[in-house]
Scaffold this motif. Structure first.
Motif, PDB file in Angstrom:
ATOM      1  N   PRO A  27       0.836  -1.222   0.187  1.00 57.42           N
ATOM      2  CA  PRO A  27      -0.066   0.209  -0.049  1.00 57.42           C
ATOM      3  C   PRO A  27       0.777   1.179  -0.048  1.00 57.42           C
ATOM      4  O   PRO A  27       1.783   1.301   0.612  1.00 57.42           O
ATOM      5  CB  PRO A  27      -0.762  -0.230   1.171  1.00 57.42           C
ATOM      6  N   ALA A  28       0.591   2.226  -0.565  1.00 52.69           N
ATOM      7  CA  ALA A  28       0.995   3.467  -0.743  1.00 52.69           C
ATOM      8  C   ALA A  28       0.419   4.413   0.238  1.00 52.69           C
ATOM      9  O   ALA A  28      -0.979   4.358   0.667  1.00 52.69           O
ATOM     10  CB  ALA A  28       0.908   4.382  -1.902  1.00 52.69           C
ATOM     11  N   TYR A  29       1.100   4.977   1.014  1.00 51.33           N
ATOM     12  CA  TYR A  29       0.556   5.948   1.815  1.00 51.33           C
ATOM     13  C   TYR A  29       0.763   7.509   1.657  1.00 51.33           C
ATOM     14  O   TYR A  29       1.744   7.931   1.146  1.00 51.33           O
ATOM     15  CB  TYR A  29       1.333   5.790   3.355  1.00 51.33           C
ATOM     16  N   LEU A  30      -0.238   8.124   1.647  1.00 51.66           N
ATOM     17  CA  LEU A  30      -0.501   9.553   1.136  1.00 51.66           C
ATOM     18  C   LEU A  30      -0.595  10.574   2.315  1.00 51.66           C
ATOM     19  O   LEU A  30      -1.510  10.052   3.252  1.00 51.66           O
ATOM     20  CB  LEU A  30      -1.514   9.589   0.032  1.00 51.66           C
ATOM     21  N   ASP A  31       0.218  11.766   2.211  1.00 51.62           N
ATOM     22  CA  ASP A  31      -0.091  12.678   3.382  1.00 51.62           C
ATOM     23  C   ASP A  31      -0.825  13.641   2.837  1.00 51.62           C
ATOM     24  O   ASP A  31      -0.482  14.299   1.930  1.00 51.62           O
ATOM     25  CB  ASP A  31       1.432  13.263   3.786  1.00 51.62           C
ATOM     26  N   PRO A  32      -1.950  13.767   3.229  1.00 55.71           N
ATOM     27  CA  PRO A  32      -3.163  14.871   2.727  1.00 55.71           C
ATOM     28  C   PRO A  32      -2.679  16.219   3.416  1.00 55.71           C
ATOM     29  O   PRO A  32      -3.252  17.243   3.160  1.00 55.71           O
ATOM     30  CB  PRO A  32      -4.482  14.613   3.243  1.00 55.71           C
ATOM     31  N   GLY A  33      -1.560  16.339   4.060  1.00 54.69           N
ATOM     32  CA  GLY A  33      -1.173  17.519   4.840  1.00 54.69           C
ATOM     33  C   GLY A  33      -1.628  17.893   5.974  1.00 54.69           C
ATOM     34  O   GLY A  33      -1.733  19.080   6.477  1.00 54.69           O
ATOM     35  N   SER A  34      -2.263  16.836   6.751  1.00 57.17           N
ATOM     36  CA  SER A  34      -2.985  17.169   7.862  1.00 57.17           C
ATOM     37  C   SER A  34      -2.402  16.467   9.021  1.00 57.17           C
ATOM     38  O   SER A  34      -3.047  15.702   9.696  1.00 57.17           O
ATOM     39  CB  SER A  34      -4.647  16.863   7.722  1.00 57.17           C
ATOM     40  N   GLY A  35      -1.155  16.627   9.200  1.00 52.09           N
ATOM     41  CA  GLY A  35      -0.193  16.002  10.185  1.00 52.09           C
ATOM     42  C   GLY A  35      -0.166  14.498  10.252  1.00 52.09           C
ATOM     43  O   GLY A  35       0.471  13.896   9.270  1.00 52.09           O
ATOM     44  N   ALA A  36      -0.672  13.989  11.385  1.00 50.92           N
ATOM     45  CA  ALA A  36      -0.340  12.390  11.319  1.00 50.92           C
ATOM     46  C   ALA A  36      -1.614  11.479  10.663  1.00 50.92           C
ATOM     47  O   ALA A  36      -1.198  10.227  10.864  1.00 50.92           O
ATOM     48  CB  ALA A  36      -0.188  12.084  12.965  1.00 50.92           C
ATOM     49  N   ASN A  37      -2.288  12.240   9.918  1.00 50.76           N
ATOM     50  CA  ASN A  37      -3.410  11.282   9.325  1.00 50.76           C
ATOM     51  C   ASN A  37      -2.782  10.989   8.037  1.00 50.76           C
ATOM     52  O   ASN A  37      -2.781  11.907   7.084  1.00 50.76           O
ATOM     53  CB  ASN A  37      -4.681  11.778   9.221  1.00 50.76           C
ATOM     54  N   PHE A  38      -2.800   9.623   7.484  1.00 50.96           N
ATOM     55  CA  PHE A  38      -2.123   9.290   6.345  1.00 50.96           C
ATOM     56  C   PHE A  38      -3.323   8.561   5.545  1.00 50.96           C
ATOM     57  O   PHE A  38      -4.184   7.887   6.240  1.00 50.96           O
ATOM     58  CB  PHE A  38      -0.824   8.474   6.754  1.00 50.96           C
ATOM     59  N   HIS A  39      -3.475   8.417   4.457  1.00 46.45           N
ATOM     60  CA  HIS A  39      -4.391   7.636   3.616  1.00 46.45           C
ATOM     61  C   HIS A  39      -3.561   6.783   2.852  1.00 46.45           C
ATOM     62  O   HIS A  39      -2.587   6.797   2.432  1.00 46.45           O
ATOM     63  CB  HIS A  39      -5.092   8.807   2.430  1.00 46.45           C
ATOM     64  N   GLU A  40      -4.225   5.631   2.968  1.00 49.89           N
ATOM     65  CA  GLU A  40      -3.548   4.325   2.601  1.00 49.89           C
ATOM     66  C   GLU A  40      -4.394   3.862   1.106  1.00 49.89           C
ATOM     67  O   GLU A  40      -5.509   3.826   1.000  1.00 49.89           O
ATOM     68  CB  GLU A  40      -3.698   2.984   3.469  1.00 49.89           C
ATOM     69  N   THR A  41      -3.552   3.465   0.093  1.00 50.25           N
ATOM     70  CA  THR A  41      -4.283   3.172  -1.090  1.00 50.25           C
ATOM     71  C   THR A  41      -3.483   2.217  -1.615  1.00 50.25           C
ATOM     72  O   THR A  41      -2.173   2.011  -1.619  1.00 50.25           O
ATOM     73  CB  THR A  41      -4.460   4.278  -2.062  1.00 50.25           C
ATOM     74  N   ARG A  42      -3.945   1.312  -2.723  1.00 54.50           N
ATOM     75  CA  ARG A  42      -3.304   0.402  -3.747  1.00 54.50           C
ATOM     76  C   ARG A  42      -3.938   0.761  -5.021  1.00 54.50           C
ATOM     77  O   ARG A  42      -3.735  -0.040  -5.951  1.00 54.50           O
ATOM     78  CB  ARG A  42      -3.798  -1.238  -3.420  1.00 54.50           C
ATOM     79  N   GLU A  43      -4.384   2.006  -5.511  1.00 58.18           N
ATOM     80  CA  GLU A  43      -4.897   2.343  -6.600  1.00 58.18           C
ATOM     81  C   GLU A  43      -3.732   2.733  -7.617  1.00 58.18           C
ATOM     82  O   GLU A  43      -2.494   3.115  -6.983  1.00 58.18           O
ATOM     83  CB  GLU A  43      -5.899   3.398  -6.469  1.00 58.18           C
TER      84      GLU A  43
END
Length: 190
Positions: A27-43
């Protein structure tokens, strides 16, 4: 991502990345720029080769339940806009829709009369919402009341049938944990 109201997060569809060697990347972890909240995706779009991520060679239909489509589609990175996560082919989405149809076919069937009644109700409520919105809202309130009355009873009987979590899950078309959650939610509905 593609979703259905009926199956929710149990069957979220997407175009997954496939590497040159035929494997799926981690999975790729994306940082939406909001601190410690990362988004995980396999898209697929997250694997364009930037930010030390591998570059996807192909994409294929995938579902959050673990299902993967058989067909893989080559990604021409020179022809796609990496900032628009729209896959250049509709075939993966069509394959996922077929997967959802297969899931639906394995669920507990509704009686023909109930299916016809629900379709008629949908048609009439949609029309009523356009023509007389307050009457549509009154009808929706009546349906909510009916749901609150019937759901706990149905959940109680389903739980008392002694069916395994797997049988409940298949009957509803969701994972065992989602089936247990749904039954609990319905049982506590008041």
């Amino acid at each position: 991502m593609w979703t259905t109201e009926q199956f929710g997060t149990a069957h979220e569809g997407y175009v997954g990345a496939v590497l040159d060697d035929g494997t799926e990347p981690k999975p790729a972890y994306l940082d939406p720029g909001s601190g410690a909240n990362f988004h995980e995706t396999r898209e697929w779009w997250a694997y364009s080769g930037i930010l030390n991520r591998p570059k996807a060679a192909r994409g294929r239909a995938a579902c959050s339940c673990g299902w993967r489509g058989a067909d893989e589609h080559v990604i021409d990175w020179d022809a796609v806009d990496v900032f628009t996560p729209l896959f250049p082919s509709t075939e993966p989405r069509e394959a996922w829709h077929q997967h959802i149809a297969d899931v639906e076919a394995r669920t507990v069937p509704l009686p023909t009369e109930m299916t016809a009644l629900l379709e008629q109700l949908d048609k009439q409520l949609t029309s009523l919402a356009e023509e007389t919105p307050l009457a549509a809202l009154k009808a929706v309130a009546a349906l909510e009341t009916l749901t609150k009355q019937v759901a706990p009873v149905a959940a109680f009987y389903a739980e008392n049938d002694g069916l395994s979590d797997e049988v409940l899950a298949q009957g509803l078309g969701v994972s065992p944990s989602d089936a247990k959650s749904r039954l609990l939610r319905y049982r506590l509905m008041q």
